[in-house]
Design a protein around this motif. Structure first.
Motif, PDB file in Angstrom:
ATOM      1  N   ALA A  46      -4.893   4.735   2.036  1.00  0.00           N
ATOM      2  CA  ALA A  46      -3.639   3.613   0.949  1.00  0.00           C
ATOM      3  C   ALA A  46      -4.226   3.527  -0.529  1.00  0.00           C
ATOM      4  CB  ALA A  46      -2.816   3.298   1.467  1.00  0.00           C
ATOM      5  N   VAL A  47      -3.509   3.725  -0.650  1.00  0.00           N
ATOM      6  CA  VAL A  47      -3.876   2.955  -2.471  1.00  0.00           C
ATOM      7  C   VAL A  47      -3.098   1.461  -2.656  1.00  0.00           C
ATOM      8  CG1 VAL A  47      -3.308   2.525  -5.079  1.00  0.00           C
ATOM      9  CG2 VAL A  47      -3.993   4.495  -4.257  1.00  0.00           C
ATOM     10  N   TYR A  48      -4.357   0.416  -2.282  1.00  0.00           N
ATOM     11  CA  TYR A  48      -3.370  -1.302  -1.966  1.00  0.00           C
ATOM     12  C   TYR A  48      -3.221  -1.436  -3.640  1.00  0.00           C
ATOM     13  CZ  TYR A  48      -4.432  -0.962   2.497  1.00  0.00           C
ATOM     14  OH  TYR A  48      -4.505   0.009   4.163  1.00  0.00           O
ATOM     15  N   ARG A  88       1.167  -1.309  -0.017  1.00  0.00           N
ATOM     16  CA  ARG A  88      -0.232  -0.044  -0.110  1.00  0.00           C
ATOM     17  C   ARG A  88       0.752   1.096  -0.173  1.00  0.00           C
ATOM     18  NH1 ARG A  88      -2.581  -0.287   5.972  1.00  0.00           N
ATOM     19  NH2 ARG A  88      -0.791  -0.137   7.425  1.00  0.00           N
ATOM     20  N   GLN A  89       0.377   2.379  -0.197  1.00  0.00           N
ATOM     21  CA  GLN A  89       0.925   3.562  -0.339  1.00  0.00           C
ATOM     22  C   GLN A  89      -0.222   4.682  -0.215  1.00  0.00           C
ATOM     23  OE1 GLN A  89       3.213   4.551  -3.952  1.00  0.00           O
ATOM     24  NE2 GLN A  89       4.456   6.568  -3.048  1.00  0.00           N
ATOM     25  N   LYS A 135       3.959   9.276   1.786  1.00  0.00           N
ATOM     26  CA  LYS A 135       4.524   8.048   1.508  1.00  0.00           C
ATOM     27  C   LYS A 135       5.124   6.734   1.302  1.00  0.00           C
ATOM     28  CE  LYS A 135       2.511   7.939   6.636  1.00  0.00           C
ATOM     29  NZ  LYS A 135       1.588   7.800   7.879  1.00  0.00           N
ATOM     30  N   GLN A 136       5.977   6.690   1.451  1.00  0.00           N
ATOM     31  CA  GLN A 136       6.310   4.825   1.106  1.00  0.00           C
ATOM     32  C   GLN A 136       5.633   3.853   0.514  1.00  0.00           C
ATOM     33  OE1 GLN A 136      10.459   4.556   1.828  1.00  0.00           O
ATOM     34  NE2 GLN A 136      11.465   6.183   0.657  1.00  0.00           N
TER      35      GLN A 136
END
Length: 121
Positions: free
Chosen positions: A91-93, A38-39, A43-44
């Protein structure tokens, strides 16, 4: 050609649950590890959960006890059951799969397109 198609993201309230799915299709000779990253904005990208074709799993400390990864090898599909969701889980998973497309090809990591998970009241 290999494709990974994700589904199941969305908006959920804190404490709620979501289930993500990721199906691999196309030329698949051997399927090895599958999992989820996830992002979050700014964030990284971080590993959330991973599953080997032997059945071993591992999780990020932040999701242990709340998320469960599983897979259906007959369907080349990996799932992520997410319970007790928190705003920090927003987040985007992205799912990934380590695949050997053919007997003469090397092993490659393939990625899904990403699915948005938003945890908010």
């Amino acid at each position: 050609q290999v494709q990974l198609v994700e589904s199941g993201g969305g908006l959920v309230q804190p404490g709620g649950s979501l289930r993500l799915s990721c199906a691999a299709s196309g030329s698949i000779f051997s399927l090895y590890n599958m999992g989820w990253y996830r992002q979050a904005p700014g964030k990284q990208r971080e590993l959330v959960a991973a599953s080997t074709n032997g059945g071993s799993t591992n999780y990020a400390d932040s999701v242990k006890g709340r998320f469960t990864i599983s897979r259906d090898n007959a369907k080349n599909t990996v799932y992520l059951q997410m319970n007790s969701l928190k705003p920090d889980d927003t987040a985007v998973y992205y799912c990934y799969a380590v695949i050997q497309p053919s007997v003469v090809a090397g092993v490659t990591t393939y990625w899904g397109q990403g699915t948005q998970v938003t945890v908010s009241s």
